[in-house]
Scaffold this motif. Structure first.
Motif, PDB file in Angstrom:
ATOM      1  N   LEU A   1       0.817  -1.220   0.000  1.00  0.00           N
ATOM      2  CA  LEU A   1       0.000   0.000   0.000  1.00  0.00           C
ATOM      3  C   LEU A   1       0.849   1.266   0.000  1.00  0.00           C
ATOM      4  O   LEU A   1       0.492   2.255  -0.648  1.00  0.00           O
ATOM      5  N   SER A   2       1.990   1.235   0.692  1.00  0.00           N
ATOM      6  CA  SER A   2       2.819   2.440   0.773  1.00  0.00           C
ATOM      7  C   SER A   2       3.462   2.775  -0.575  1.00  0.00           C
ATOM      8  O   SER A   2       3.966   3.883  -0.760  1.00  0.00           O
ATOM      9  N   GLN A   3       3.440   1.832  -1.531  1.00  0.00           N
ATOM     10  CA  GLN A   3       3.962   2.109  -2.868  1.00  0.00           C
ATOM     11  C   GLN A   3       2.931   2.773  -3.779  1.00  0.00           C
ATOM     12  O   GLN A   3       3.301   3.304  -4.832  1.00  0.00           O
ATOM     13  N   LEU A   4       1.668   2.735  -3.407  1.00  0.00           N
ATOM     14  CA  LEU A   4       0.634   3.192  -4.328  1.00  0.00           C
ATOM     15  C   LEU A   4       0.743   4.677  -4.689  1.00  0.00           C
ATOM     16  O   LEU A   4       0.522   5.024  -5.857  1.00  0.00           O
TER      17      LEU A   4
ATOM     18  N   SER B   1      -7.939 -17.349  -2.133  1.00  0.00           N
ATOM     19  CA  SER B   1      -7.411 -16.264  -2.969  1.00  0.00           C
ATOM     20  C   SER B   1      -8.466 -15.198  -3.214  1.00  0.00           C
ATOM     21  O   SER B   1      -8.137 -14.005  -3.296  1.00  0.00           O
ATOM     22  N   LEU B   2      -9.713 -15.600  -3.320  1.00  0.00           N
ATOM     23  CA  LEU B   2     -10.794 -14.623  -3.463  1.00  0.00           C
ATOM     24  C   LEU B   2     -10.879 -13.742  -2.224  1.00  0.00           C
ATOM     25  O   LEU B   2     -11.034 -12.517  -2.326  1.00  0.00           O
ATOM     26  N   ALA B   3     -10.745 -14.351  -1.043  1.00  0.00           N
ATOM     27  CA  ALA B   3     -10.752 -13.570   0.200  1.00  0.00           C
ATOM     28  C   ALA B   3      -9.562 -12.620   0.245  1.00  0.00           C
ATOM     29  O   ALA B   3      -9.688 -11.464   0.681  1.00  0.00           O
ATOM     30  N   ASP B   4      -8.386 -13.093  -0.212  1.00  0.00           N
ATOM     31  CA  ASP B   4      -7.201 -12.231  -0.241  1.00  0.00           C
ATOM     32  C   ASP B   4      -7.433 -11.031  -1.160  1.00  0.00           C
ATOM     33  O   ASP B   4      -7.071  -9.893  -0.822  1.00  0.00           O
ATOM     34  N   MET B   5      -7.998 -11.282  -2.333  1.00  0.00           N
ATOM     35  CA  MET B   5      -8.247 -10.186  -3.282  1.00  0.00           C
ATOM     36  C   MET B   5      -9.204  -9.172  -2.700  1.00  0.00           C
ATOM     37  O   MET B   5      -8.978  -7.957  -2.790  1.00  0.00           O
ATOM     38  N   ARG B   6     -10.288  -9.647  -2.093  1.00  0.00           N
ATOM     39  CA  ARG B   6     -11.285  -8.719  -1.532  1.00  0.00           C
ATOM     40  C   ARG B   6     -10.700  -7.898  -0.388  1.00  0.00           C
ATOM     41  O   ARG B   6     -10.999  -6.704  -0.268  1.00  0.00           O
ATOM     42  N   ALA B   7      -9.881  -8.513   0.438  1.00  0.00           N
ATOM     43  CA  ALA B   7      -9.245  -7.778   1.532  1.00  0.00           C
ATOM     44  C   ALA B   7      -8.300  -6.712   0.987  1.00  0.00           C
ATOM     45  O   ALA B   7      -8.258  -5.575   1.493  1.00  0.00           O
ATOM     46  N   TYR B   8      -7.525  -7.079  -0.035  1.00  0.00           N
ATOM     47  CA  TYR B   8      -6.608  -6.099  -0.630  1.00  0.00           C
ATOM     48  C   TYR B   8      -7.382  -4.962  -1.287  1.00  0.00           C
ATOM     49  O   TYR B   8      -7.020  -3.783  -1.122  1.00  0.00           O
ATOM     50  N   ALA B   9      -8.427  -5.285  -2.022  1.00  0.00           N
ATOM     51  CA  ALA B   9      -9.210  -4.248  -2.705  1.00  0.00           C
ATOM     52  C   ALA B   9      -9.793  -3.263  -1.703  1.00  0.00           C
ATOM     53  O   ALA B   9      -9.805  -2.046  -1.936  1.00  0.00           O
ATOM     54  N   GLU B  10     -10.267  -3.760  -0.570  1.00  0.00           N
ATOM     55  CA  GLU B  10     -10.825  -2.876   0.459  1.00  0.00           C
ATOM     56  C   GLU B  10      -9.736  -1.997   1.068  1.00  0.00           C
ATOM     57  O   GLU B  10      -9.937  -0.792   1.287  1.00  0.00           O
ATOM     58  N   ALA B  11      -8.568  -2.590   1.320  1.00  0.00           N
ATOM     59  CA  ALA B  11      -7.470  -1.824   1.918  1.00  0.00           C
ATOM     60  C   ALA B  11      -6.910  -0.790   0.946  1.00  0.00           C
ATOM     61  O   ALA B  11      -6.464   0.287   1.362  1.00  0.00           O
ATOM     62  N   ALA B  12      -6.901  -1.111  -0.361  1.00  0.00           N
ATOM     63  CA  ALA B  12      -6.302  -0.214  -1.353  1.00  0.00           C
ATOM     64  C   ALA B  12      -7.206   0.934  -1.746  1.00  0.00           C
ATOM     65  O   ALA B  12      -6.729   1.956  -2.265  1.00  0.00           O
ATOM     66  N   LEU B  13      -8.498   0.804  -1.506  1.00  0.00           N
ATOM     67  CA  LEU B  13      -9.441   1.835  -1.946  1.00  0.00           C
ATOM     68  C   LEU B  13      -9.117   3.211  -1.366  1.00  0.00           C
ATOM     69  O   LEU B  13      -9.101   4.207  -2.112  1.00  0.00           O
ATOM     70  N   PRO B  14      -8.824   3.345  -0.060  1.00  0.00           N
ATOM     71  CA  PRO B  14      -8.459   4.680   0.462  1.00  0.00           C
ATOM     72  C   PRO B  14      -7.162   5.216  -0.131  1.00  0.00           C
ATOM     73  O   PRO B  14      -6.893   6.421  -0.046  1.00  0.00           O
ATOM     74  N   TRP B  15      -6.350   4.347  -0.725  1.00  0.00           N
ATOM     75  CA  TRP B  15      -5.088   4.750  -1.355  1.00  0.00           C
ATOM     76  C   TRP B  15      -5.275   5.099  -2.827  1.00  0.00           C
ATOM     77  O   TRP B  15      -4.308   5.345  -3.540  1.00  0.00           O
ATOM     78  N   GLY B  16      -6.523   5.110  -3.286  1.00  0.00           N
ATOM     79  CA  GLY B  16      -6.806   5.566  -4.641  1.00  0.00           C
ATOM     80  C   GLY B  16      -6.791   4.497  -5.709  1.00  0.00           C
ATOM     81  O   GLY B  16      -6.790   4.816  -6.896  1.00  0.00           O
ATOM     82  N   LEU B  17      -6.806   3.218  -5.323  1.00  0.00           N
ATOM     83  CA  LEU B  17      -6.846   2.136  -6.302  1.00  0.00           C
ATOM     84  C   LEU B  17      -8.201   1.441  -6.231  1.00  0.00           C
ATOM     85  O   LEU B  17      -8.558   0.866  -5.201  1.00  0.00           O
ATOM     86  N   GLU B  18      -8.932   1.477  -7.322  1.00  0.00           N
ATOM     87  CA  GLU B  18     -10.225   0.816  -7.402  1.00  0.00           C
ATOM     88  C   GLU B  18     -10.103  -0.430  -8.269  1.00  0.00           C
ATOM     89  O   GLU B  18      -9.714  -0.345  -9.432  1.00  0.00           O
ATOM     90  N   LEU B  19     -10.448  -1.571  -7.700  1.00  0.00           N
ATOM     91  CA  LEU B  19     -10.425  -2.831  -8.434  1.00  0.00           C
ATOM     92  C   LEU B  19     -11.852  -3.300  -8.683  1.00  0.00           C
ATOM     93  O   LEU B  19     -12.682  -3.286  -7.781  1.00  0.00           O
ATOM     94  N   GLU B  20     -12.085  -3.747  -9.897  1.00  0.00           N
ATOM     95  CA  GLU B  20     -13.387  -4.295 -10.262  1.00  0.00           C
ATOM     96  C   GLU B  20     -13.338  -5.814 -10.044  1.00  0.00           C
ATOM     97  O   GLU B  20     -12.400  -6.480 -10.487  1.00  0.00           O
TER      98      GLU B  20
ATOM     99  N   ASP C   1       8.669   4.901   4.057  1.00  0.00           N
ATOM    100  CA  ASP C   1       8.750   3.448   4.181  1.00  0.00           C
ATOM    101  C   ASP C   1       9.941   2.855   3.441  1.00  0.00           C
ATOM    102  O   ASP C   1      10.258   1.675   3.621  1.00  0.00           O
ATOM    103  N   PHE C   2      10.597   3.675   2.619  1.00  0.00           N
ATOM    104  CA  PHE C   2      11.695   3.181   1.798  1.00  0.00           C
ATOM    105  C   PHE C   2      13.056   3.655   2.296  1.00  0.00           C
ATOM    106  O   PHE C   2      14.064   3.490   1.607  1.00  0.00           O
TER     107      PHE C   2
END
Length: 372
Positions: A53-56, A93-112, A362-363
């Protein structure tokens, strides 16, 4: 301001270009030819999906610049907005994707999220056993063989000096700057930027900054041209590294693929990595899970390259913690291609203005020392 850039891959050439664009007097020194290290080994994926997330913020900055690359550099580097799909074959893997998509949304990444019917309708031929997928429509791909030479040439037009096939012998901090002795003479500058990739940790160590980095080579391959039908870059959500394949089809019809093969250790002297043909059958089985049609294709070439993997899989980027005027941007751990233009722009901003609008904390190079 005078700046010496060490390393002529995508990171170094992008930094040289953006520094020169801001008015710096730049000398870039490369031990081989421009773009022949990790850059040429790259898959060419311009993705944000799955990034730490810190790379987004840096990835968003870079994506904007990829969109301007042809106009900015004066040549087509084959950046294409094709979208990026990651197939899912199991519920974990579906659960992993959904968790990542939720976490990334505030960082400006929207996944369909795509269901089975949507995958079949929009992307026929992909992953017949997939149960779901994520899709990022604004991501895509570029040509790793074109981008570093394009940045180097554009930097040269702005006055940068590009010095190839040059071995650095010694680096000395003089108090007021840096003196680099090389096989083609001595170079002096106020600032030194370390973009030496897998060799970057060696340079940092000379200034008392230890970075746990391993040099490894990925295994990449390309098929004969096939009828063009796969538009997006294709990957997978999986916890099993043996299944972690990816592919894309270029406009000429060839399918470039990678993943699902252990990265081999590389000796930095001489720093050349070779693909292992014994690993190819296992790799192709994983790729065929994403695209069964590849099982009928002929592989015409395989290759590798020398990449630097940091222990926490995050790059080292920013100011030195020990030496004024020294900066680092290395260790992108096999996922730096998308970030390249953003890294160049951000480092030029940091060096020339003493600030950076993109968060880089972070880097930090001293994060390992703090954790010890």
């Amino acid at each position: 301001m005078d700046v010496i850039v060490l390393g002529g891959g995508l990171m170094g050439t992008a930094c040289a270009y953006f520094l020169a664009r801001r008015g710096a007097r730049v000398t870039l020194i490369e031990r081989n030819r421009i773009g022949t290290g990790a850059t040429v080994a790259s898959f060419g994926n311009i993705r944000r999906t799955g990034r730490h997330l810190s790379q987004l913020p840096l990835a968003h900055r870079s994506l904007r610049l990829w969109g301007e690359a042809e106009k900015m550099l004066g040549r087509d580097v084959e950046f294409r907005v094709t979208g990026h799909i990651r197939l899912i074959f199991d519920e974990d893997s579906l659960a992993d994707m959904r968790a990542y998509a939720e976490a990334a949304l505030p960082w400006g990444l929207e996944l369909e999220e795509l269901g089975l019917r949507e995958i079949r309708a929009r992307f026929p031929g992909l992953g017949p056993d997939a149960i779901s997928a994520s899709f990022s429509p604004h991501d895509g791909s570029g040509n790793p063989r074109l981008i570093a030479p394009a940045f180097a040439e554009a930097a040269r037009r702005l006055g940068a000096e590009i010095v190839e096939e040059t071995e650095v012998e010694t680096i000395r901090h003089t108090g007021s700057g840096f003196l680099v002795a090389s096989s083609k003479g001595a170079f002096a500058a106020e600032c030194l930027l370390n973009t030496a990739g897998a060799w970057g940790a060696r340079i940092a160590a000379q200034f008392g900054e230890a970075v746990p980095l391993d040099a490894r080579g990925p295994q990449m391959g390309v098929t004969e041209p096939l009828p063009h039908r796969i538009v997006p870059v294709v990957g997978i959500w999986t916890r099993n590294k043996d299944h972690g394949a990816y592919l894309r089809q270029v406009e000429r019809g060839n399918i470039v693929f990678g993943g699902a093969a252990e990265r081999v250790a590389v000796d930095l002297d001489p720093g050349r990595a070779a693909a292992d043909p014994m690993r190819l059958p296992t790799q192709l089985r994983a790729v065929a899970r994403l695209l069964p049609a590849i099982a009928q294709a002929t592989v015409i070439r395989t290759w590798s390259g020398c990449e630097g993997y940091v222990r926490d899989m995050l790059p080292v980027m920013g100011r030195s913690a020990t030496t004024p005027g020294l900066f680092h941007a290395f260790g992108f751990s096999g996922h730096g291609f998308q970030l390249g233009p953003g890294v160049g722009d951000a480092m030029a901003e940091l060096i020339m203005t003493d600030r950076c609008e993109t968060p880089l904390d972070d880097f930090r190079v001293d994060r390992f020392g703090r954790a010890a």
